[in-house]
Design an enzyme around this catalytic site. Structure first.
Site, short mmCIF file in Angstrom:
data_model
loop_
_atom_site.label_atom_id
_atom_site.label_comp_id
_atom_site.label_asym_id
_atom_site.label_seq_id
_atom_site.Cartn_x
_atom_site.Cartn_y
_atom_site.Cartn_z
N SER A 219 7.52 -4.98 7.24
CA SER A 219 7.14 -5.92 8.31
C SER A 219 7.95 -7.21 8.29
O SER A 219 7.40 -8.31 8.25
CB SER A 219 5.65 -6.24 8.19
N ARG B 22 0.83 -1.21 0.00
CA ARG B 22 0.00 0.00 0.00
C ARG B 22 0.86 1.26 0.00
O ARG B 22 1.93 1.29 0.62
CB ARG B 22 -0.88 0.04 1.25
N ASP C 29 5.50 -3.08 11.36
CA ASP C 29 4.03 -2.93 11.50
C ASP C 29 3.58 -3.04 12.95
O ASP C 29 2.60 -2.43 13.36
CB ASP C 29 3.28 -3.95 10.62
#
Length: 900
Positions: A586, A522, A640
């Site tokens: 992440s 994203r 994350d």
């Protein structure tokens, strides 16, 4: 004349549909806990939970009490793939003094007959399981226990009603045990109707209804457990013995009962009881015909008005006479012969009229039986939520078998009343004998299967003691990761993030965030406002990362990321602005500062080459340079988990722990600088990214790893690494379930012992399926549908086992996660030097958010293992997007403060 006389016995389809609706209402009443005591149709649970699946085998005994004769049977069931069985029987009379004497005499007689049978068959020295067919209404609390509610069918034995008939039989057998060297284990009490369904179910697995239409009448069917209030548990199905003979005992059929039905009832052994049975069973139809003929004769409509002794004698006209008189092919000869034998000397008109009376009486019986059976079939179809259903009705009883027209009429009317059901009627061969053996054989099979399933799932049941041990080991590993001399070899890496503060509300500005951590990537634009109108606005776009890029070269991966950023900047119209950027990455990174992160190792299916050991921020800057279209200020590389903590920290200043329980599993928390030996300085706090997925890579939790965990690990992209994550995260739980299902199938406990092609595919069992299957709101039918989508054609029993396996795997995951988290909150409490700690954990991840039980089990485990900590769990909103922007904003704020 006869038609006019018996007008009320001719029932139209509208009347039958009405009877069907009335019976459906009675069924619901009988199944409800509050309404059952006043229900006439008792809907008795039989504790038969499964139909035969063809894998039953062994030698079984059965005894059958309830008809005009008592029978003993030996049944051999062969596991030869052909579903074959062998039945040997012996018949014994049931003398009047026995069926109307006292209880002890009755059961002694049964035991004597069984002993005689065992001697005849040379079975005396074998220990054999026995099924006891007892064809009277009983209230069962388990398969091998049943309290007699009431005698029917001319039986009137004293001292048996309201007692357990299995205990009485066991007592009688016990007397013979020592003196005659017999050892019989009464395993199941079976109603003959249930036996009929089970016998036919052995030959046709679609059979889920049993019907008796003979001396007595009854029906049973497989009901969903969630509808049976009288029995604990919602899983699976159970056979319900409707005891429908009592339908109408509360007056529900009074408008359909004729004067002849009332007269017959008054003259019976049990006036006011079993009124439906008295309208349709063969025990009463002959008598009904006699009463009609008597009245017609008295009114001069038959036999010139001459009433013979036969017409005045109760029971003189039997069902066999009615059946014989209805053999139309033989014209009137049978009718004439029977009536002459009864000294009635009929004319041809009399013969025609009598034959017509017989037809109307037996036709009404078939019609009423069809209406109630149609109600059961409709209920089955609705339970399965099907528009159209194929099913089989197992059927037994003299009326159905010997009456020349009955079966044909019944089939025709049922098909007319329920056009949405394709019904096959299957005649049972010795339902009460072979059926009892089948129930016993199925009970035997289920007990053996239960043992095997329990053995397979036992390693997933973790005691409190074991969980405490896991918590203590995690605590030890956390300390190793923080200490300079042990950090290099520690499995829990305790990586410093250089995030030294949480939001204070003064953050503001426009920020970009990138989020890479799974199969999607994203790019976000985040606008943060401070002050009284504090808010966070986000705009984002999602891009897919193809497998060939996830597992290609590092350069290809980062070029793909930059291409996605370029698309987004153009889409938002901000290509010229040099915005500060937070990069959520992440994967385990070793950071030397907030904007430097060296990749320790890929997880979650990524395998891009030339990345491990490299600085991911440099790789991103290089790719931006290669593209040469725009420039960005990369402020922070973010995990994350840290983003999750920061997002919740923006709402709740007490939030100092972040937890991810999704595709991967990880925790971060604010640690005192003085405890972080690998970073200079003792003042303040820094967020530590534990990377706890590697816990156990040194073998410290091998004692709780199962064979299935080892198989999943060996088949993974990184064998021997991230062992704790492989036991607790969504990416692997489905794979553990798949390995267990394969093992259970190999043991013949699932999917008929056939390992289906789809079950061989790695990754077929996604975690979302676990969440769906374990949902409390989901009926087994829907579980079956999910399994069918996966290419697994399952029975109801298979679905129960699959649901249980999913439950065991996800519960263990939540408990292990809880044990790890308990170690962290205890450490925080000790750091602060307080007796009692209040703290908030920011949580994200699909497993926590979407699984129906994971979050509850996790919370309960933390509470149990860290009783001095009051932990609040707060769901994070977009930790990896919003969180990255907030970390960037906090880093900017702290940087500005430092410069000043």
């Amino acid at each position: 004349q006869v038609d006019r006389y018996l007008y009320h016995m001719r029932l139209s389809d509208d009347v039958l549909l009405d009877v069907m609706a009335r019976f459906q209402a009675e069924m619901v009443k009988g199944l409800g806990r509050d309404t059952n005591p006043t229900a006439t149709v008792k809907m008795l649970p039989s504790f038969v939970r499964s139909l035969p699946d063809g894998s039953e085998k062994g030698d079984f005994l059965a005894v059958d009490l309830g008809g005009s004769q008592f029978r003993a049977h030996q049944v051999k069931v062969f596991d030869d793939g052909k579903q074959s069985s062998q039945l040997e029987s012996k018949f014994y009379p049931t003398p009047k003094e026995v069926i109307q004497g006292n209880g002890a005499e009755l059961f002694d007689y049964v035991a004597d007959c069984l002993l005689d049978f065992m001697e005849t068959k040379n079975l005396k020295h074998k220990k054999l399981p026995l099924g006891f067919t007892f064809s009277f209404p009983c209230k069962q609390t388990k398969l091998e226990e049943g309290v007699l509610l009431a005698w029917t069918k001319h039986f009137k034995v004293r001292g048996v009603q309201d007692t357990d008939v299995v205990s009485a039989l066991r007592k009688a057998l016990q007397k013979h045990k020592a003196s005659f060297d017999i050892d019989v284990d009464v395993l199941a009490l079976v109603n003959d109707t249930v036996g009929t369904m089970m016998t036919c179910g052995y030959d046709d697995q679609r059979c889920e209804v049993g019907l008796i239409i003979g001396t007595g009448t009854n029906a049973c069917y497989m009901e969903e457990m969630r509808h049976i209030d009288l029995v604990e548990g919602d899983e699976g199905r159970m056979c319900i013995n409707t005891e429908w003979g009592a339908f109408g005992d509360d007056g529900a059929l009074d408008d359909l009962r004729t004067e002849f039905d009332r007269e017959l009832d008054l003259g019976s052994l049990n006036p006011g009881k079993q009124l439906f049975e008295k309208m349709i069973s063969s025990l009463y139809l002959g008598e009904l015909v006699r009463l009609i003929l008597l009245k017609m004769t008295k009114e001069g409509l038959l036999f010139n008005g001459k009433v013979s002794t036969a017409l005045l004698t109760k029971g003189k006209i039997e069902m066999k006479h009615v059946s014989a008189m209805e053999k139309y092919k033989e014209g009137l000869s049978n009718t004439k012969e029977i009536l002459t034998e009864l000294n009635l000397f009929p004319s041809e008109e009399d013969c025609i009229a009598v034959q017509h009376v017989c037809t109307i009486v037996s036709f009404r019986s078939a019609n009423l039986c069809a209406a109630t059976l149609a109600a059961i079939l409709t209920r089955l179809r609705e339970n399965k939520k099907l528009l159209r259903m194929r099913t089989t009705v197992g059927i037994d009883g003299g009326l159905y078998k010997t009456h020349p027209q009955y079966a044909k009429r019944l089939h025709k009317v049922v098909r007319r009343l329920v056009p949405t059901c394709d019904v096959r009627f299957l005649l049972s061969v010795s339902g009460s004998g072979k059926g009892a053996a089948m129930v016993t054989a199925v009970a035997y099979r289920l007990a053996a299967q239960r043992k095997q399933i329990d053995a397979a799932l036992a390693p997933f049941l973790l005691s409190l003691e074991t969980l405490r041990e896991v918590k203590n080991k995690m605590r030890t590993e956390l300390e190793y990761g923080l200490k300079r001399e042990t950090q290099a070899s520690a499995t829990v890496k305790m990586l410093p993030t250089y995030v030294c503060g949480t939001p204070d509300g003064t953050e503001k500005g426009k920020f970009l965030a990138l989020d890479l951590g799974g199969t999607n990537f994203r790019v976000l634009l985040v606008k943060i406002r401070s002050g009284r109108r504090r808010s966070v606005q986000m705009y984002n776009k999602i891009f897919a990362i193809p497998l060939e890029i996830m597992q290609g070269t590092g350069e290809e991966l980062f070029d793909h990321i930059v291409q996605c950023i370029a698309d987004f900047l153009e889409y938002m119209g901000i290509k010229g602005a040099r915005l500060p950027l937070g990069f959520t990455f992440s994967f385990p990174c070793r950071q030397a500062s907030i904007d430097k992160g060296m990749l320790v190792g890929w997880t979650k299916g990524f395998k891009a080459t030339d990345c491990e050991g490299e600085d991911v921020v440099d790789m991103l800057r290089e790719a931006i340079r290669r593209r040469n279209e725009f420039d960005l200020d990369i402020v922070a590389v973010v995990n994350d988990t840290v983003g999750t903590m920061m997002t919740c920290g923006y709402e709740d200043p007490n939030c100092e722990i972040g937890l991810i329980a999704g595709t991967g599993s990880n925790v971060c928390y604010m640690e005192d600088m003085k405890n972080i030996e690998i970073v200079e300085g003792n003042e303040g706090k820094m967020c530590i990214n534990t990377e706890w997925g590697g816990f156990g890579d040194n073998g410290c939790i091998d004692n709780i790893r199962t064979q299935y965990d080892k198989e999943v690990d060996e088949g993974s992209l990184n064998p021997g690494k991230q062992r704790y994550e492989k036991m607790t995260s969504g990416m692997y739980l489905g794979e553990i379930v798949r390995q267990i299902l394969i093992d259970l199938t190999k043991q013949g406990l699932l999917f008929r012992g056939q390992i289906l092609e789809s079950l061989r595919k790695r990754g077929i069992f996604e975690t979302k399926f676990l969440s769906q299957i374990e949902s409390d709101r989901l009926a087994l039918l829907q579980v079956r549908r999910i399994l069918q989508q996966l290419g697994l054609d399952s029975t109801c029993e298979d679905s129960i086992i699959v649901k249980e396996v999913c439950g065991a795997v996800s519960k263990r995951a939540a408990q292990l996660c809880g044990a790890g988290l308990a170690a962290i909150v205890e450490k925080k409490r000790e750091n602060q030097g307080v007796e009692h700690l209040q703290i908030t954990v920011g949580v994200d991840g699909t497993l926590y958010k979407l699984h129906p039980h994971f979050s509850r089990v996790l919370r309960e485990t933390v509470k149990e293992l860290a009783p001095q900590c009051d932990v609040t769990f707060m769901l994070s909103e977009d930790g990896s997007g919003k969180g990255a922007a907030l970390i960037t904003a906090v880093a900017k704020r702290l940087h500005n403060v430092g410069q000043k």
